[in-house]
Enzyme design. Structure first.
Site, PDB file in Angstrom:
ATOM      1  N   ASP A 159       0.845  -1.205   0.000  1.00 18.87           N
ATOM      2  CA  ASP A 159       0.000   0.000   0.000  1.00 18.87           C
ATOM      3  C   ASP A 159       0.882   1.257   0.000  1.00 18.87           C
ATOM      4  O   ASP A 159       0.580   2.241  -0.677  1.00 18.87           O
ATOM      5  CB  ASP A 159      -0.927  -0.015   1.219  1.00 18.87           C
ATOM      6  CG  ASP A 159      -1.702  -1.312   1.301  1.00 18.87           C
ATOM      7  OD1 ASP A 159      -2.496  -1.579   0.394  1.00 18.87           O
ATOM      8  OD2 ASP A 159      -1.483  -2.084   2.253  1.00 18.87           O
ATOM      9  N   HIS A 187      -4.897  -3.121   6.654  1.00 20.74           N
ATOM     10  CA  HIS A 187      -4.694  -3.413   5.226  1.00 20.74           C
ATOM     11  C   HIS A 187      -6.051  -3.801   4.646  1.00 20.74           C
ATOM     12  O   HIS A 187      -6.393  -4.970   4.528  1.00 20.74           O
ATOM     13  CB  HIS A 187      -3.679  -4.544   5.022  1.00 20.74           C
ATOM     14  CG  HIS A 187      -3.680  -5.035   3.598  1.00 20.74           C
ATOM     15  ND1 HIS A 187      -3.237  -4.276   2.551  1.00 20.74           N
ATOM     16  CD2 HIS A 187      -4.119  -6.185   3.047  1.00 20.74           C
ATOM     17  CE1 HIS A 187      -3.392  -4.934   1.426  1.00 20.74           C
ATOM     18  NE2 HIS A 187      -3.937  -6.105   1.696  1.00 20.74           N
TER      19      HIS A 187
HETATM   20  P1  NAX Z   1      -2.786 -18.166  -3.681  1.00 13.83           P
HETATM   21  O1  NAX Z   1      -4.192 -18.628  -3.498  1.00 13.83           O
HETATM   22  O2  NAX Z   1      -2.157 -18.207  -5.036  1.00 13.83           O
HETATM   23  O3  NAX Z   1      -1.831 -18.999  -2.713  1.00 13.83           O
HETATM   24  C1  NAX Z   1      -2.132 -19.228  -1.383  1.00 13.83           C
HETATM   25  C2  NAX Z   1      -1.544 -20.560  -1.025  1.00 13.83           C
HETATM   26  O4  NAX Z   1      -1.738 -20.746   0.370  1.00 13.83           O
HETATM   27  C3  NAX Z   1      -2.214 -21.738  -1.743  1.00 13.83           C
HETATM   28  O5  NAX Z   1      -1.241 -22.490  -2.446  1.00 13.83           O
HETATM   29  C4  NAX Z   1      -2.840 -22.527  -0.592  1.00 13.83           C
HETATM   30  O6  NAX Z   1      -2.820 -23.922  -0.815  1.00 13.83           O
HETATM   31  C5  NAX Z   1      -1.947 -22.113   0.557  1.00 13.83           C
HETATM   32  N1  NAX Z   1      -2.561 -22.336   1.885  1.00 13.83           N
HETATM   33  C6  NAX Z   1      -3.845 -22.194   2.252  1.00 13.83           C
HETATM   34  N2  NAX Z   1      -4.004 -22.540   3.536  1.00 13.83           N
HETATM   35  C7  NAX Z   1      -2.790 -22.890   3.992  1.00 13.83           C
HETATM   36  C8  NAX Z   1      -2.297 -23.365   5.243  1.00 13.83           C
HETATM   37  N3  NAX Z   1      -3.122 -23.562   6.276  1.00 13.83           N
HETATM   38  N4  NAX Z   1      -0.981 -23.620   5.362  1.00 13.83           N
HETATM   39  C9  NAX Z   1      -0.141 -23.451   4.324  1.00 13.83           C
HETATM   40  N5  NAX Z   1      -0.541 -23.040   3.110  1.00 13.83           N
HETATM   41  C10 NAX Z   1      -1.844 -22.761   2.945  1.00 13.83           C
HETATM   42  O7  NAX Z   1      -2.737 -16.705  -3.061  1.00 13.83           O
HETATM   43  P2  NAX Z   1      -1.626 -15.582  -3.239  1.00 13.83           P
HETATM   44  O8  NAX Z   1      -1.942 -14.766  -4.443  1.00 13.83           O
HETATM   45  O9  NAX Z   1      -0.277 -16.186  -3.136  1.00 13.83           O
HETATM   46  O10 NAX Z   1      -1.947 -14.666  -1.963  1.00 13.83           O
HETATM   47  C11 NAX Z   1      -1.684 -15.137  -0.641  1.00 13.83           C
HETATM   48  C12 NAX Z   1      -2.342 -14.240   0.375  1.00 13.83           C
HETATM   49  O11 NAX Z   1      -1.813 -12.937   0.310  1.00 13.83           O
HETATM   50  C13 NAX Z   1      -3.862 -14.087   0.202  1.00 13.83           C
HETATM   51  O12 NAX Z   1      -4.482 -14.199   1.470  1.00 13.83           O
HETATM   52  C14 NAX Z   1      -3.993 -12.659  -0.292  1.00 13.83           C
HETATM   53  O13 NAX Z   1      -5.242 -12.103   0.032  1.00 13.83           O
HETATM   54  C15 NAX Z   1      -2.868 -11.994   0.449  1.00 13.83           C
HETATM   55  N6  NAX Z   1      -2.422 -10.688  -0.054  1.00 13.83           N
HETATM   56  C16 NAX Z   1      -2.023  -9.786   0.859  1.00 13.83           C
HETATM   57  C17 NAX Z   1      -1.560  -8.543   0.499  1.00 13.83           C
HETATM   58  C18 NAX Z   1      -1.117  -7.556   1.534  1.00 13.83           C
HETATM   59  O14 NAX Z   1      -0.744  -6.429   1.141  1.00 13.83           O
HETATM   60  N7  NAX Z   1      -1.122  -7.852   2.816  1.00 13.83           N
HETATM   61  C19 NAX Z   1      -1.505  -8.124  -0.920  1.00 13.83           C
HETATM   62  C20 NAX Z   1      -1.519  -9.267  -1.869  1.00 13.83           C
HETATM   63  C21 NAX Z   1      -2.420 -10.408  -1.477  1.00 13.83           C
HETATM   64  O15 NAX Z   1      -3.743 -10.078  -1.847  1.00 13.83           O
END
Ligand code: NAX
Length: 329
Positions: A159, A187
């Site tokens: 951000d 966020h």
């Molecule tokens: P993806 O859905 O591509 O990848 C997430 C991965 O986490 C998947 O492979 C899933 O199998 C794995 N996962 C789910 N539960 C799990 C657990 N209990 N233990 C280990 N792995 C687990 O998402 P991605 O684009 O990589 O984004 C990841 C996270 O970042 C999301 O929650 C997203 O909302 C968040 N973000 C946060 C941002 C921030 O500024 N704080 C910005 C970017 C993003 O939106």
């Protein structure tokens, strides 16, 4: 040769991790002379995909990588971790309320907080990216018994970069001219990108950009809604930019901050600064000191406009905290 630092990344087969892991392995996060052990956590259905990521990491032959562990067992993943980068979480699905998402992900962060406390290094740092990252971080903190609350962080660096980039474009200057940018609060779409204390070329933003109406409206809402705009344009959420921000947050947390500047990261509030409520994970202007400790920058003027925005975002964080009260010890 330095001793290796163990970095655990959850959600390691996901989109953000696919950009992040290779840059950590290349030394961009902890330094070009810092060996690393990578511990990668996924859920069982994604272990095959994770295997492919590990194969690609191996095929880079990164000299700094001493070992790669890929697992679905949190205890194994967090064993000896110095940095726990909690990227994985369950995405919001159609029809899901914020409270539902908080409940589902909340349970994941209860388990991971406990596994970190039981297995990670006693002075490990925990950095949450997976959304809703502030409240997920608070849940992990409450469940990681014995770890200091000041070791927990959540991400608003993306951000901050979005805000800097918008200001630079409006002023017609390179983005490196924009400094002292604070994201306050959550966020989420209530976050407040504080143009009143930011600078362009060392001058107050309001001296350089005379269009105050733009600053108070378009600028703020563009930053608040940038994540949704990326999804609309790309058909997928920010991944490379989120990975960059995650990497840079850790780099900022281990590198002394340039004189006079600060960066944005969410950390645990003690109730003594800027009238922010105690006991939430709130984004604030932060500096890393020469000894590696962190300080919230104090004494910034908060005008009535900023006050209202900051309070609204903190109110949302208090509501999220209330929604997960049963997960907080
Ligand atoms: P993806 O859905 O591509 O990848 C997430 C991965 O986490 C998947 O492979 C899933 O199998 C794995 N996962 C789910 N539960 C799990 C657990 N209990 N233990 C280990 N792995 C687990 O998402 P991605 O684009 O990589 O984004 C990841 C996270 O970042 C999301 O929650 C997203 O909302 C968040 N973000 C946060 C941002 C921030 O500024 N704080 C910005 C970017 C993003 O939106």
């Amino acid at each position: 040769m330095k001793n290796p630092v163990t970095v655990t990344v959850t959600g390691a087969a996901g989109n953000i991790a696919y950009s992040l892991l290779f840059r950590i392995a290349a030394g961009e996060m902890l330094g070009a002379d810092q060996p690393v052990v990578l511990k990668l956590l996924e859920i069982p259905p994604c272990l095959d995909k994770l295997k492919g990521v590990v194969m690609e990491l191996e095929d880079c032959a990164f000299p700094l990588v001493k070992e790669i562990v890929a697992t679905a067992d949190p205890a194994e993943a967090f064993k000896g971790a110095d940095w726990c980068m909690l990227v994985g979480s369950v995405p919001r699905k159609a029809g899901m309320e914020r409270k539902d998402l908080l409940g589902i992900n909340g349970k994941v962060f209860v388990g991971q907080g406990k596994a970190i406390a039981e297995n990670a290094s006693k002075d490990c740092k925990v950095f949450v990216v997976g959304n809703p990252c502030n409240t997920n971080c608070l849940i992990a903190l409450h469940n990681a018994t014995g770890l200091p609350s000041q070791n927990f962080f959540a991400m608003t660096q993306l951000d901050e970069y979005r805000a800097k980039s918008q200001l630079a474009a409006k002023a017609g200057v390179p983005v490196s001219e924009v400094t002292n940018m604070t994201i306050w609060g959550n966020h989420s779409s209530t976050q407040y990108p504080d143009f009143t204390n930011a600078k362009i070329g060392g001058k107050p933003v309001t001296d350089v950009i005379s269009d105050t109406e733009w600053l108070k409206t378009t600028f703020i809402s563009t930053v608040q809604k940038r994540g949704a705009a990326i999804i609309a344009a790309r058909g997928a959420s920010s991944a490379a930019s989120a990975a960059n921000a995650a990497l840079m947050t850790v780099k900022n947390l281990v590198t002394p901050t340039a004189e006079g500047d600060w960066f944005s990261v969410c950390s645990f509030t003690d109730g003594t600064k800027y009238g922010l409520p105690a006991g939430i994970i709130c984004s604030m202007p932060t500096r890393t000191n020469a000894d590696g400790s962190h300080t919230i920058v104090e004494g910034l003027p908060i005008d009535a406009f900023s006050r209202e925005k900051i309070d609204a975002s903190c109110k949302e964080l208090l509501e999220e905290r209330a929604d997960v009260a049963d997960l907080l010890k």
